[in-house]
Design an enzyme around this catalytic site. Sequence first.
Site, PDB file in Angstrom:
ATOM      1  N   ASP A 137       0.865  -1.176   0.000  1.00  0.00           N
ATOM      2  CA  ASP A 137       0.000   0.000   0.000  1.00  0.00           C
ATOM      3  C   ASP A 137       0.905   1.229   0.000  1.00  0.00           C
ATOM      4  O   ASP A 137       1.816   1.332   0.825  1.00  0.00           O
ATOM      5  CB  ASP A 137      -0.898   0.000   1.248  1.00  0.00           C
ATOM      6  CG  ASP A 137      -1.757   1.247   1.349  1.00  0.00           C
ATOM      7  OD1 ASP A 137      -2.714   1.365   0.559  1.00  0.00           O
ATOM      8  OD2 ASP A 137      -1.477   2.092   2.235  1.00  0.00           O
ATOM      9  N   ASP A 139       1.276   5.086   0.658  1.00  0.00           N
ATOM     10  CA  ASP A 139       0.626   6.187   1.378  1.00  0.00           C
ATOM     11  C   ASP A 139       1.487   7.445   1.235  1.00  0.00           C
ATOM     12  O   ASP A 139       2.151   7.866   2.180  1.00  0.00           O
ATOM     13  CB  ASP A 139       0.415   5.809   2.844  1.00  0.00           C
ATOM     14  CG  ASP A 139      -0.422   6.836   3.596  1.00  0.00           C
ATOM     15  OD1 ASP A 139      -0.839   7.838   2.990  1.00  0.00           O
ATOM     16  OD2 ASP A 139      -0.640   6.629   4.808  1.00  0.00           O
ATOM     17  N   GLU A 141       1.544  11.208   1.076  1.00  0.00           N
ATOM     18  CA  GLU A 141       0.668  12.319   1.456  1.00  0.00           C
ATOM     19  C   GLU A 141       1.385  13.665   1.299  1.00  0.00           C
ATOM     20  O   GLU A 141       2.011  14.132   2.233  1.00  0.00           O
ATOM     21  CB  GLU A 141       0.178  12.136   2.888  1.00  0.00           C
ATOM     22  CG  GLU A 141      -0.605  10.852   3.111  1.00  0.00           C
ATOM     23  CD  GLU A 141      -1.175  10.726   4.512  1.00  0.00           C
ATOM     24  OE1 GLU A 141      -1.463  11.766   5.153  1.00  0.00           O
ATOM     25  OE2 GLU A 141      -1.329   9.591   4.977  1.00  0.00           O
ATOM     26  N   TYR A 218     -11.664  10.893   6.181  1.00  0.00           N
ATOM     27  CA  TYR A 218     -11.658  11.377   7.560  1.00  0.00           C
ATOM     28  C   TYR A 218     -10.666  12.518   7.629  1.00  0.00           C
ATOM     29  O   TYR A 218     -10.008  12.851   6.638  1.00  0.00           O
ATOM     30  CB  TYR A 218     -11.322  10.265   8.562  1.00  0.00           C
ATOM     31  CG  TYR A 218     -10.240   9.291   8.135  1.00  0.00           C
ATOM     32  CD1 TYR A 218      -8.903   9.668   8.066  1.00  0.00           C
ATOM     33  CD2 TYR A 218     -10.554   7.964   7.814  1.00  0.00           C
ATOM     34  CE1 TYR A 218      -7.913   8.774   7.695  1.00  0.00           C
ATOM     35  CE2 TYR A 218      -9.576   7.065   7.437  1.00  0.00           C
ATOM     36  CZ  TYR A 218      -8.254   7.478   7.373  1.00  0.00           C
ATOM     37  OH  TYR A 218      -7.276   6.583   6.997  1.00  0.00           O
TER      38      TYR A 218
END
Length: 379
Positions: A137, A139, A141, A218
């Site tokens: 995965d 990630d 950001e 979120y």
Amino acid sequence: MLRCVRGSFACALLVLAGLWGTGAMAAAPAAPTHYRIVGYDTGSVGTPEIDAGKIDVIIFAFARVEHGKVVLPEKAAVRLQKLIALKKTHPALKVTISVGGWEAGGFSEAAATPAGRRLFAQTAADMVVKQHADGLDVDWEYPGSSQSGIASSPQDRVHFTQLLKLLRATLDKAGAANGHVGANHYLLTIASADSQYVHGIDLAAVAPYLDWFNVMTYDFNNSLTPLTGHHSGLFAARMAPAAARTTARAVHQYLADGVPADKIVIGAAFYGRRFDGVKPVDNGRYQPYASSTHMYGWKQLQADFINKQGYKRYWDKYADAPYLWNAATRSFISYDDPQSLAAKAAFVKANHLGGIMYWEATEDDHNQLLDAIWQGLKH
């Protein structure tokens, strides 16, 4: 089947449906045969309490990018193996490794050149094989953004597509050599966001290389935003600004950009965010505040805050989201609970999405939130 092509009338209808906060989207595709439950886990505490029989994929966080290589620190590898061990009694469980996280850099530099992309992809695949994991995965950001303090480039959008294409090919090659083929192929996913945070990703271009997107629906409202609000709300609250981020709007953004519905896995928060010094209007919803420095996991919310210490629990029927308001201290807390997760599961089913992922497993030590997701998606 109605296809949403950017700029088309059909696409406009879909986006407008999302802006009005409807629970179902126009001309949804056929329902998936299986809705995924995906949980991020730091592996630091609580691993024996995980009800692995109710989870499809556990994503261990985090590996890092160091000098262009994807590496897993030794202590993290020990924690990861505790999760891998769950597969002995739950053979259907997949455990993948996430690389990155907030403030984790090295991506833009690694993706900038063909040699850098090859190094990243090969070391990532080697790590997956060595750890007996089931995939990767990513990630980052965020591509094209330095908000978290990492390096970025206007070329990140193009380079990210090239990186994911190479990662898919490299993982497939490693899978063929290690018996991970067909339905058991090495998974490749990314953690991604919405609104302006996804502008650095060509969603339609990367979708074919990914098994799905873990959309972080979120942290919509936090210490970086000027107002309080439902930080993981499904729809828009009545008093929310017109541009307020919501889960439904994020989904419509992805569909409008060409992502297949069954590759959209929406996010759930197993923690809440507190805002203090809030203007006492509408029980603190979407109001200015003085500070926001506190985060609480679900277990602490239950123990110390929900209908305790002056905090009263309310339900926002427009947003399908709970919240706490303390009128005496002018404190507002936004969070997910079993009721909001049931609403999200119904939304996933109504719109034939890929499932629900959550951050983070160790905050739900009695599996109450996981049970709500499982009941909502599997029954």
